[in-house]
Design a protein around this motif. Sequence first.
Motif: not given
Length: 297
Positions: A17-22, A24-25, A72-76, A265-270
């Motif tokens: 889901y993340h790859f296909n709908n969000c 930047p990755l 985005n809030h519970e699973l990712s 570290r990993y979510f800032t850009h998104y």
Amino acid sequence: MSEKNMTALVSCFVRAYHFNNCKPLIFSDYPAKKILTPEEYLSISTNMTLGIKFFNPDFEGSPDEALRWIVNHELSPSVLGRSAFCEDSLYKSYLLGCHQYLIFASGYDTFAYRYPLKNLHVFELDLKPMLEDKQSRLNTAVLSNPLVSFIPCNLTTSDWPNSLMSSPYKKNSLSFSSLLGISYYLTKKEFTTLIKNISKIVSPGSSIIFDYPNQNNRSSKNENLANGAGSPMKSTYSYQEIKTILASYDFLIYEHHTGKTITERYFTHYNDQNKNDPIIAPSSVDYCLAVKNPLHK
């Protein structure tokens, strides 16, 4: 397959889901959707959407918006955070000469079919029905890698090291072991024994990486989800407990992260580009990279 692991299926769905709908990755898992059947993807999407009021009683919006909110809030957050941390750390180890990657409870992980690094042998360890199902899915998706060995085993028993040692695995060569998502579903005794057995079969300087539920802010929603998927959570740990378990079997903590530092570290850009819908790693999960003492004799 009668013994499908719903936790593994949902984790694969989240990455797809993340790859296909969000954008930047945060984590790029482009083959993930190929692992799932269209019926499974639709079924998981529908069931999650129908459960929006469980996750967010005050939610108002379309089914697509509901699904995005839940993912985005519970699973990712936990799935993407630990995956990004793992593969970032793996690549660094590879550059330092590690050419063996052990994926414990590999489920529907797709690393070996996304980034087949030269001379990196991947060992996928899981229950026999899971590996058989995965191989069938890989064949259907036309995904392969000659440097993958499938090791059918039960990680809660003491005989899995024998199965691994019967494969092309080289005990005296550096290895990198992923134990993502495992500590939740083992008792403390089982998790400790797993670390003990890993220590016996990896060389000094080898790394292990895992996430674990800490003792803060337990999420009853996530526990209920795990129970519903047939994989009840069994344990939580303090940092000192983790440090003690690792030290008992000659592992030294090299990196340790909270949800806050994983987010930074990993979510800032998104999050900078999705200020109204940020992804925040859970405060109830910590992440650890440990190395077997290089001075061990």
